[in-house]
Enzyme design. Structure first.
Site, PDB file in Angstrom:
ATOM      1  N   TYR A 142       0.957  -1.336   0.068  1.00 43.11           N
ATOM      2  CA  TYR A 142       0.106   0.224  -0.018  1.00 43.11           C
ATOM      3  C   TYR A 142       0.996   1.433  -0.114  1.00 43.11           C
ATOM      4  O   TYR A 142       0.489   2.402  -0.587  1.00 43.11           O
ATOM      5  CB  TYR A 142      -0.984   0.039   1.105  1.00 43.11           C
ATOM      6  N   LYS A 189       2.911 -15.554   2.567  1.00 39.46           N
ATOM      7  CA  LYS A 189       3.340 -16.083   1.322  1.00 39.46           C
ATOM      8  C   LYS A 189       4.547 -16.405   1.041  1.00 39.46           C
ATOM      9  O   LYS A 189       5.314 -15.996   0.088  1.00 39.46           O
ATOM     10  CB  LYS A 189       2.566 -15.215   0.024  1.00 39.46           C
ATOM     11  N   ASP A 221      -3.178 -18.283   0.399  1.00 42.94           N
ATOM     12  CA  ASP A 221      -4.167 -18.996  -0.384  1.00 42.94           C
ATOM     13  C   ASP A 221      -4.955 -19.777   0.255  1.00 42.94           C
ATOM     14  O   ASP A 221      -6.167 -20.013   0.350  1.00 42.94           O
ATOM     15  CB  ASP A 221      -3.632 -19.337  -1.695  1.00 42.94           C
ATOM     16  N   ASP A 245      -6.504  -6.806   4.283  1.00 42.28           N
ATOM     17  CA  ASP A 245      -7.594  -6.487   3.788  1.00 42.28           C
ATOM     18  C   ASP A 245      -8.526  -7.166   3.096  1.00 42.28           C
ATOM     19  O   ASP A 245      -9.643  -7.288   3.212  1.00 42.28           O
ATOM     20  CB  ASP A 245      -7.089  -5.320   2.619  1.00 42.28           C
ATOM     21  N   ASP A 249     -12.442  -9.112   4.541  1.00 45.90           N
ATOM     22  CA  ASP A 249     -13.740  -9.225   3.754  1.00 45.90           C
ATOM     23  C   ASP A 249     -14.080 -10.147   3.802  1.00 45.90           C
ATOM     24  O   ASP A 249     -15.615 -10.638   3.840  1.00 45.90           O
ATOM     25  CB  ASP A 249     -13.394  -8.466   2.368  1.00 45.90           C
TER      26      ASP A 249
HETATM   27  C1  IPM Z   1     -10.277  -1.133   4.275  1.00 44.75           C
HETATM   28  C2  IPM Z   1     -10.736  -0.513   2.713  1.00 44.75           C
HETATM   29  C3  IPM Z   1      -9.320   0.457   2.623  1.00 44.75           C
HETATM   30  C4  IPM Z   1      -8.129  -0.452   2.390  1.00 44.75           C
HETATM   31  C5  IPM Z   1      -9.578   1.275   1.191  1.00 44.75           C
HETATM   32  C6  IPM Z   1     -10.941   2.199   1.458  1.00 44.75           C
HETATM   33  C7  IPM Z   1      -8.314   2.043   1.009  1.00 44.75           C
HETATM   34  O1  IPM Z   1     -10.727  -1.448   1.948  1.00 44.75           O
HETATM   35  O2  IPM Z   1     -10.243  -0.222   5.217  1.00 44.75           O
HETATM   36  O3  IPM Z   1     -10.351  -2.145   4.287  1.00 44.75           O
HETATM   37  O4  IPM Z   1      -7.823  -1.093   1.274  1.00 44.75           O
HETATM   38  O5  IPM Z   1      -7.603  -0.638   3.328  1.00 44.75           O
HETATM   39 MN    MN Z   2     -11.010  -3.367   2.502  1.00 43.99          MN
END
Ligand code: IPM
Ligand code: MN
Length: 372
Positions: A142, A189, A221, A245, A249
């Protein structure tokens, strides 16, 4: 306790859900005699519209002067499909994380008993899941050097980590495991990436100082697969920025709705609390967004300041709302409750907390959330 809280509600549903977190914190302040003050500032697309900058200096200054930051969401579809946009809302969030030194992002994932059947995953797979993802937040790909060739035909993003960056978050992960199920899983990884090999080496050495904690390793993975095959095997997951990240999710489907997932981002001197869901622009202004992730983020704020009883009171109120099905449409498409009513119920329950109150089912069905 006195706490000055910077409120960065941001874009989309950010302001609606943050308002409910504030309502909840005010209820806690009232019951437990704390003085919480709230000061607002702009961030994200709304800040670009107003000032041209997704993180204006005045916003950053307020955050630096406050005890904590309550963050809503950022992002606007008008930037999503425009790779040439000179400034993007997300830059505001990344700069904020970096400027406040928020190197650890903590994302708890829990399968609530009352919601086991809301998850697309089978009940028997997710039952008992209670994990906490420790995601490195201010390093890796990032923030590494970015490059684009003159003619635009080539691009690169550098992934870099130093032992210092790895060690400071690893300490937090081990300490967290100590108060939980005493297991840390490093997700990396290491079969391919040099940075991952450094993570393994450093974390393995550090584990020697935590003999009571079991450390194991998973390639990302495989971890992605294990998260949905057998999520209850995890306790604390420790991982770098981008892997964290992605898997957080993924983990959100376990709880049945991404609208339930809270997070804390902490550093040496600052702390920020935000729901992990995005700005959900389609839901903006419709009073349908789930405020629970934001409310649970407020609970993590209290926990951060050692206000354990207060944090527990929020968690209990949230559990009550789930139990009574006082929820937003992401959890029940036929619900009569909106963002504001769910937040009001939770705040009311904190003030009038009484497990034995006889809830009037007729009123609940009618969409009245106040305790009667
Ligand atoms: C999160 C979001 C952010 C990230 C984005 C909005 C930059 O997806 O907080 O997980 O990737 O960290
Ligand atoms: Mn995110």
């Amino acid at each position: 306790m006195k706490l000055k809280i910077a409120v960065l509600a941001g874009d989309g549903i950010g302001p609606e859900v943050t308002a409910e977190a504030i309502k909840t914190l005010k209820a806690i302040g009232e019951v437990y005699n704390h003085t919480f003050t709230f000061e607002e500032a702009v961030v994200g697309a709304i800040a670009i519209d107003e000032t041209g900058d997704p993180l204006p200096d005045s916003t950053l200054k307020l955050c630096l002067e406050s005890d904590a930051v309550l963050f809503g969401a950022i992002g606007d579809p008008k930037y999503d499909n425009d790779p040439s946009a000179p400034v993007r809302p997300e830059q505001g969030l990344l700069k904020l994380r970096k400027s406040l030194g928020l190197f650890t992002n903590i994302r708890p994932i829990k399968a609530y008993p009352t919601l086991l059947d809301k998850s697309p995953l089978k009940r028997e797979r997710i039952e008992g899941t209670d994990m906490s993802i420790y995601r490195e937040l201010t390093g890796g790909i990032y923030f590494g050097e970015k490059h684009k060739s003159e003619d635009g035909s080539k691009a690169s993003d550098l992934c870099e980590y130093s032992d210092f960056e790895i060690e400071r978050i690893a300490h937090l992960a081990f300490k967290a495991a100590r108060a939980r199920k005493k297991k840390v899983t490093l997700v990396d990884k290491a079969n391919v990436l040099e940075t991952s090999r450094l993570w393994r080496k450093k974390v393995t050495t550090l584990a020697e100082s935590y003999p009571d904690i079991t450390l194991d390793f998973l390639f990302v993975d495989n971890a992605a697969m294990q998260m949905i095959l057998n999520p209850s095997q995890f306790d604390v997951i420790l991982t770098e920025n981008m892997f964290g990240d992605i898997i957080s999710d993924e983990g959100s489907v376990i709880g049945g709705s991404i609208g339930l997932l809270a997070s804390a981002s902490v550093g040496e001197e600052n702390a920020m609390f935000e729901p992990i869901h995005g700005s959900f622009p389609q839901g903006k202004g419709k009073n349908i967004a789930n405020p629970i992730a934001s409310i649970l983020s407020a609970a993590m704020l209290l926990e951060h300041f050692q206000l354990h009883e207060e944090a527990l009171a929020i968690n209990k109120a949230v559990e009550k709302s789930l139990e009574l099905n006082i929820v937003t449409p992401d959890l029940d498409p036929n619900t009569k409750f909106g963002t504001d009513k769910v937040g009001s119920f939770i705040a009311d329950f904190i003030v009038n907390a009484d497990e034995n109150i006889n809830y009037n089912q007729e009123n609940i069905d009618y969409g009245q959330s106040t305790i009667i």
